[in-house]
Motif scaffolding. Sequence first.
Motif, PDB file in Angstrom:
ATOM      1  N   ILE A 193       0.836  -1.209   0.000  1.00 43.02           N
ATOM      2  CA  ILE A 193       0.000   0.000   0.000  1.00 43.02           C
ATOM      3  C   ILE A 193       0.868   1.255   0.000  1.00 43.02           C
ATOM      4  N   PHE A 194       1.910   1.258   0.837  1.00 41.72           N
ATOM      5  CA  PHE A 194       2.794   2.430   0.891  1.00 41.72           C
ATOM      6  C   PHE A 194       3.543   2.619  -0.430  1.00 41.72           C
ATOM      7  N   MET A 195       3.970   1.535  -1.052  1.00 37.65           N
ATOM      8  CA  MET A 195       4.666   1.651  -2.320  1.00 37.65           C
ATOM      9  C   MET A 195       3.743   2.194  -3.408  1.00 37.65           C
ATOM     10  N   ALA A 196       2.486   1.784  -3.373  1.00 42.17           N
ATOM     11  CA  ALA A 196       1.525   2.336  -4.333  1.00 42.17           C
ATOM     12  C   ALA A 196       1.321   3.827  -4.106  1.00 42.17           C
ATOM     13  N   ALA A 197       1.327   4.256  -2.830  1.00 41.94           N
ATOM     14  CA  ALA A 197       1.197   5.686  -2.550  1.00 41.94           C
ATOM     15  C   ALA A 197       2.431   6.455  -3.009  1.00 41.94           C
ATOM     16  N   VAL A 198       3.617   5.874  -2.834  1.00 38.30           N
ATOM     17  CA  VAL A 198       4.844   6.546  -3.249  1.00 38.30           C
ATOM     18  C   VAL A 198       4.913   6.661  -4.770  1.00 38.30           C
ATOM     19  N   ASP A 230      -2.149  10.841   4.261  1.00 39.04           N
ATOM     20  CA  ASP A 230      -3.538  10.365   4.224  1.00 39.04           C
ATOM     21  C   ASP A 230      -3.593   8.842   4.134  1.00 39.04           C
ATOM     22  N   ILE A 231      -2.708   8.253   3.333  1.00 41.41           N
ATOM     23  CA  ILE A 231      -2.683   6.800   3.205  1.00 41.41           C
ATOM     24  C   ILE A 231      -2.258   6.158   4.522  1.00 41.41           C
ATOM     25  N   VAL A 232      -1.276   6.734   5.188  1.00 38.46           N
ATOM     26  CA  VAL A 232      -0.822   6.206   6.484  1.00 38.46           C
ATOM     27  C   VAL A 232      -1.954   6.290   7.506  1.00 38.46           C
ATOM     28  N   SER A 233      -2.728   7.362   7.453  1.00 38.70           N
ATOM     29  CA  SER A 233      -3.846   7.512   8.376  1.00 38.70           C
ATOM     30  C   SER A 233      -4.885   6.419   8.171  1.00 38.70           C
ATOM     31  N   VAL A 234      -5.224   6.155   6.921  1.00 38.80           N
ATOM     32  CA  VAL A 234      -6.192   5.094   6.630  1.00 38.80           C
ATOM     33  C   VAL A 234      -5.645   3.734   7.053  1.00 38.80           C
ATOM     34  N   CYS A 235      -4.366   3.484   6.770  1.00 40.78           N
ATOM     35  CA  CYS A 235      -3.755   2.211   7.152  1.00 40.78           C
ATOM     36  C   CYS A 235      -3.712   2.032   8.668  1.00 40.78           C
ATOM     37  N   SER A 236      -3.508   3.111   9.397  1.00 40.00           N
ATOM     38  CA  SER A 236      -3.504   3.002  10.858  1.00 40.00           C
ATOM     39  C   SER A 236      -4.873   2.598  11.387  1.00 40.00           C
ATOM     40  N   VAL A 304     -10.639   7.013  15.764  1.00 39.69           N
ATOM     41  CA  VAL A 304     -10.726   8.476  15.846  1.00 39.69           C
ATOM     42  C   VAL A 304      -9.396   9.075  16.274  1.00 39.69           C
ATOM     43  N   LEU A 305      -8.716   8.438  17.237  1.00 41.41           N
ATOM     44  CA  LEU A 305      -7.444   8.966  17.724  1.00 41.41           C
ATOM     45  C   LEU A 305      -6.387   8.956  16.628  1.00 41.41           C
ATOM     46  N   SER A 306      -6.292   7.856  15.888  1.00 41.04           N
ATOM     47  CA  SER A 306      -5.285   7.784  14.828  1.00 41.04           C
ATOM     48  C   SER A 306      -5.561   8.791  13.721  1.00 41.04           C
ATOM     49  N   ARG A 307      -6.830   9.010  13.409  1.00 39.87           N
ATOM     50  CA  ARG A 307      -7.160  10.001  12.388  1.00 39.87           C
ATOM     51  C   ARG A 307      -6.818  11.407  12.850  1.00 39.87           C
ATOM     52  N   ARG A 308      -7.022  11.684  14.133  1.00 38.21           N
ATOM     53  CA  ARG A 308      -6.708  13.021  14.644  1.00 38.21           C
ATOM     54  C   ARG A 308      -5.203  13.257  14.713  1.00 38.21           C
ATOM     55  N   ILE A 309      -4.447  12.227  15.092  1.00 40.10           N
ATOM     56  CA  ILE A 309      -3.003  12.395  15.194  1.00 40.10           C
ATOM     57  C   ILE A 309      -2.395  12.658  13.827  1.00 40.10           C
ATOM     58  N   LEU A 310      -2.873  11.951  12.808  1.00 41.63           N
ATOM     59  CA  LEU A 310      -2.305  12.075  11.472  1.00 41.63           C
ATOM     60  C   LEU A 310      -3.065  13.064  10.601  1.00 41.63           C
ATOM     61  N   ARG A 311      -4.020  13.781  11.187  1.00 40.51           N
ATOM     62  CA  ARG A 311      -4.805  14.707  10.397  1.00 40.51           C
ATOM     63  C   ARG A 311      -3.960  15.929  10.000  1.00 40.51           C
ATOM     64  N   LYS A 312      -4.089  16.312   8.770  1.00 40.74           N
ATOM     65  CA  LYS A 312      -3.383  17.475   8.268  1.00 40.74           C
ATOM     66  C   LYS A 312      -4.068  17.918   6.987  1.00 40.74           C
ATOM     67  N   ASP A 313      -3.877  19.196   6.643  1.00 38.99           N
ATOM     68  CA  ASP A 313      -4.472  19.691   5.402  1.00 38.99           C
ATOM     69  C   ASP A 313      -3.945  18.893   4.228  1.00 38.99           C
ATOM     70  N   SER A 314      -4.846  18.581   3.290  1.00 36.49           N
ATOM     71  CA  SER A 314      -4.465  17.807   2.131  1.00 36.49           C
ATOM     72  C   SER A 314      -3.457  18.579   1.272  1.00 36.49           C
TER      73      SER A 314
END
Length: 317
Positions: A193-198, A230-236, A304-314
């Motif tokens: 998944i990470f390689m596809a994002a890269v 964003d991909i890391v957030s979804v994976c978490s 919810v916690l993982s999404r908030r920690i990794l949340r950032k403007d797109s």
Amino acid sequence: MPAVASPVPETASRRRQRLRMSPLERSRRRLFVPFVYPALLVYAAVMVAPTVFTLWISLNHWAGAGPMQWAGLSNYTRMFKDPVFRTSFVNTFWIVFGVGVGVFAIAFLLTMLLHDMVGRKLARAVVFFPSLVPGIAISILWGFLFNYPDGLVDTLLVKLGVDHPPAWLAQDNAFKTILVGMMWLTTGTYTVIFMAAVDRIPRELYEAAELEGAGPFARFRHVTFPLMRDIVSVCSVLWCVGALKTFEFLLTFSAQDGALPSPKLWNFAMYSYGEAFNPDGVPDYGISSACGVIVLVLTGGLAVLSRRILRKDSVTY
């Protein structure tokens, strides 16, 4: 004769809004009910109703047959006082966070190593292969590999000169071996998944970073990770949901002769299963359901916690 209620008059604003809608929008409005409501009914029957029923069972004493006896919150109180549940909590913590950190760290490292590697498509397939095999088959394989004293790992260690290989499946070492096995089983999925994002990141950004003198880790920190956040957030979120429900690997790897594994190896899923289907005692579906409710709450909270920690403007690129 009773008076017939007159229809609610249409306001001028709603009438103007209806007249401004295109024929396509009006057809979409008409198709909303026949297309969406059946899916909502199926979702309510398959997901919402069992969840509500599980919550209701958690408030009662029930052996799976016969009438229920109201228990209130006593099932939760007994569960939190149970030392086996506290052991399950610690083991679940290690699976979610300990294995999770290891999986993501190795996946990031493999992504950096395989990014510019010749033949990376083949390497990606090799890394992903363990994820294609069912977890039950992998757990049986690991049982043969680490079986003492005639397992493949111990046999190789003896040939290499190790006189007393560690007892991998002993109670003191079995859970550590399980954690390593889970890490090996799931790392390939997140690496792919990470390689596809890269692959979606423009090469010009890496070339600019190299011209600025950035090394591999600097490029990962300032280019790769911010653009795949964003991909890391979804994976978490996916990892938290899957880790809290880990069951078949533990059961198949550590159970013997149809018996349940040692309580020292239980996590939340094994605790819930053991309370409901323990062959050595009376089933207690109330406590089993209470543990399921705790898993549901923790899953939502960690998501919810993982999404908030990794949340950032797109980032647009």
